[in-house]
Write an enzyme that holds these catalytic residues in place. Structure first.
Site: not given
Ligand SMILES: *Cc1c(COP(=O)(O)O)cnc(C)c1O
Length: 474
Positions: A119-121, A124
């Site tokens: 989920f960090k995409d 970011l």
């Protein structure tokens, strides 16, 4: 229809000792100069009609509506729209964050369709474009240094590779991240990406990064910046999917609950922001693994850090949750001086106590569960048997907490945030379910590509001279 959107948004520090600044400064600096975290001076509020107006919008249009008041006058609406379209255009699912129904009550919000399968995409990809835009506007260059135990590193590298105004130095602990995670970082070949394997633990890598920021001279010389989840812009980008999911399940007519596998308290804090903005959230479940400082804090006021225990959910193996300070600020009545005193005390004693009033205030929205490895494994098998869904260990912590929580009205749907693709943790998933997840084709020939990284001892002198010799002049 632009209203609040065209006004500048002002940000203040949780420790009350920094001048108010605008969105652009908040993005580029990350941490406030008094050591605190930035927050909007006031929460923007969407009316019921505003929320009704989100019905039927795609992810990109929803993102523009939700982020616009936070960005303020730092970008025009067209610019923001263009950035959102670029950030989310290369997700592998048209819905960007699809909802999948597991049984009558439980839903999974799949946040892992970005380039690195976590989920960090979502945050970011947006952050990379915002940095590029503001740096070219200012004709500036920066050097980003970070430490990663896995997911943040690859998401940051994917977001920033090829950006000529940023050098990224990413430190990971040698031999202590999974093969998939390491290859997702080290197979990206771009002149501005520098992977460093540190002979030590994640804490050693993290300590080196902290020491670099503390070295004023070094930090100034290389214009150091950060992309970890203390950066407000990451939280902002994560608020979007709470609205997106809730509107699809009937908000604002119907309330929803969310269960969030939690480490640094960034993702679940974005849910809190959504609620402050007017989204009808019945409950936010903070799901922890056995590193349970947040569960202890919310259930009996004991925010005290112990040693980190390694688990099958490495992205949640955290003792001190940096974003918790943002909630503590509100629980201290937004009194920055009082919070600064508490945080100074925490720095020396490693413990803080939430009093009864603060606990009661938090409990209006939050509950928490501590999920051990057995419960996690049972839930992975249940999801496969019940819903024919292979889920990753982090998502399973969230789902286990969702199924265990009893304080939610039976008609309220519970959405668990699925934070990683199961193929990111193939060995754990296979050991527990007997099924080996396959890497999506778009991740491609991860195991055939060459790897680029250097190994350095956990020494400040070695790492800083490495960076000094490779970073472009700023
Ligand atoms: C980072 C991460 C988390 C924890 O998110 P926080 O914002 O730190 O609470 C959970 N699951 C996965 C897969 C992650 O990568």
């Amino acid at each position: 229809m632009a209203s609040v959107a065209d006004l500048p948004m002002t940000y203040i520090s949780t420790r009350g000792g920094a001048a108010p600044v605008g969105f652009e400064e908040v993005l580029l600096s990350g941490l406030a100069p008094d050591g605190g975290l930035y927050l909007p001076a006031a929460w923007p509020v969407l009316t019921r009609e505003d929320i009704e107006g989100l019905a039927g919008l795609g992810y990109v249009e929803t993102a523009v509506r939700i982020m616009r008041p936070f960005v303020g006058d730092a970008l025009s609406e067209d610019d923001l729209g263009w950035l959102c379209a670029s950030a989310y255009g290369n997700f592998a699912h048209d819905a960007v964050a699809p909802l999948v129904q597991l049984d009558e009550r439980h839903w999974m919000l799949e946040l892992f369709h970005g380039p690195t399968l976590a989920f960090k995409d979502v945050a970011l990809q947006m952050l990379g474009l915002l940095f590029a835009r503001f740096l070219s506007r200012r004709d500036r260059r920066i050097t980003i240094v970070g430490a990663t135990s896995g997911d943040t590193g690859s998401a940051a590298i994917e977001a920033l590779a090829g950006n000529s105004r940023i050098d990224l130095f990413m430190l990971h602990p040698l031999g202590r991240v999974s093969d998939v995670q390491r290859r997702q970082m080290t197979t990206v070949r771009a002149p501005n990406i520098h992977n460093i394997a540190i002979e030590g633990s994640f804490d050693d890598a993290q300590a080196l990064v902290k020491a670099m920021f503390a070295d004023r001279d070094f930090a100034r010389r290389h214009a150091l910046s950060a992309v970890n989840s203390i950066n407000w812009a990451r939280i902002m980008a994560q608020v979007v999917y709470y609205f997106y999911a809730a509107v699809r399940l009937g908000a604002p007519r119907r309330k929803l609950a969310f269960s969030v596998p939690t480490g640094n308290f960034g993702d679940v804090f974005a849910g809190y922001v959504a609620a402050r903005m007017g989204l009808p959230v019945e409950r936010l479940i903070v799901a922890t693994n056995v590193n349970d400082i947040l569960h202890r804090a919310l259930s009996d006021g004991d925010y005290s850090a112990g040693p980190v225990i390694a688990t099958a959910t490495p992205s949640m193996d955290i003792q001190v949750s940096s974003n918790f300070e943002r909630l503590l600020f509100d629980l201290h009545g937004r009194d920055g001086d009082a919070l600064a005193a508490s945080m100074r005390e925490f720095d020396t004693t490693r413990r803080l106590h939430l009093d009864a009033a603060q606990r009661a205030e938090a409990a209006r929205l939050f509950s928490s569960e501590r999920i051990d490895g057995d419960a996690m494994a049972r839930t992975m098998r249940w999801a496969l048997g019940q819903g024919n869904m292979l889920i990753d260990p982090h998502s399973a912590i969230g789902l286990a907490a969702a199924r265990r929580t009893t304080s939610i009205a039976p008609e309220t749907p519970i959405v668990t945030l699925a934070t990683a693709h199961p193929a990111k943790f193939p060995d754990t998933v296979e050991r527990i379910t007997g099924v080996r997840p396959t890497l999506p084709a778009r991740v491609g020939a991860l195991f055939e590509r060459g790897e680029y990284f250097d190994v350095l001892p956990a020494s400040f002198a070695d790492v800083t001279s490495y960076i000094a010799s490779r970073a472009s002049p700023v």
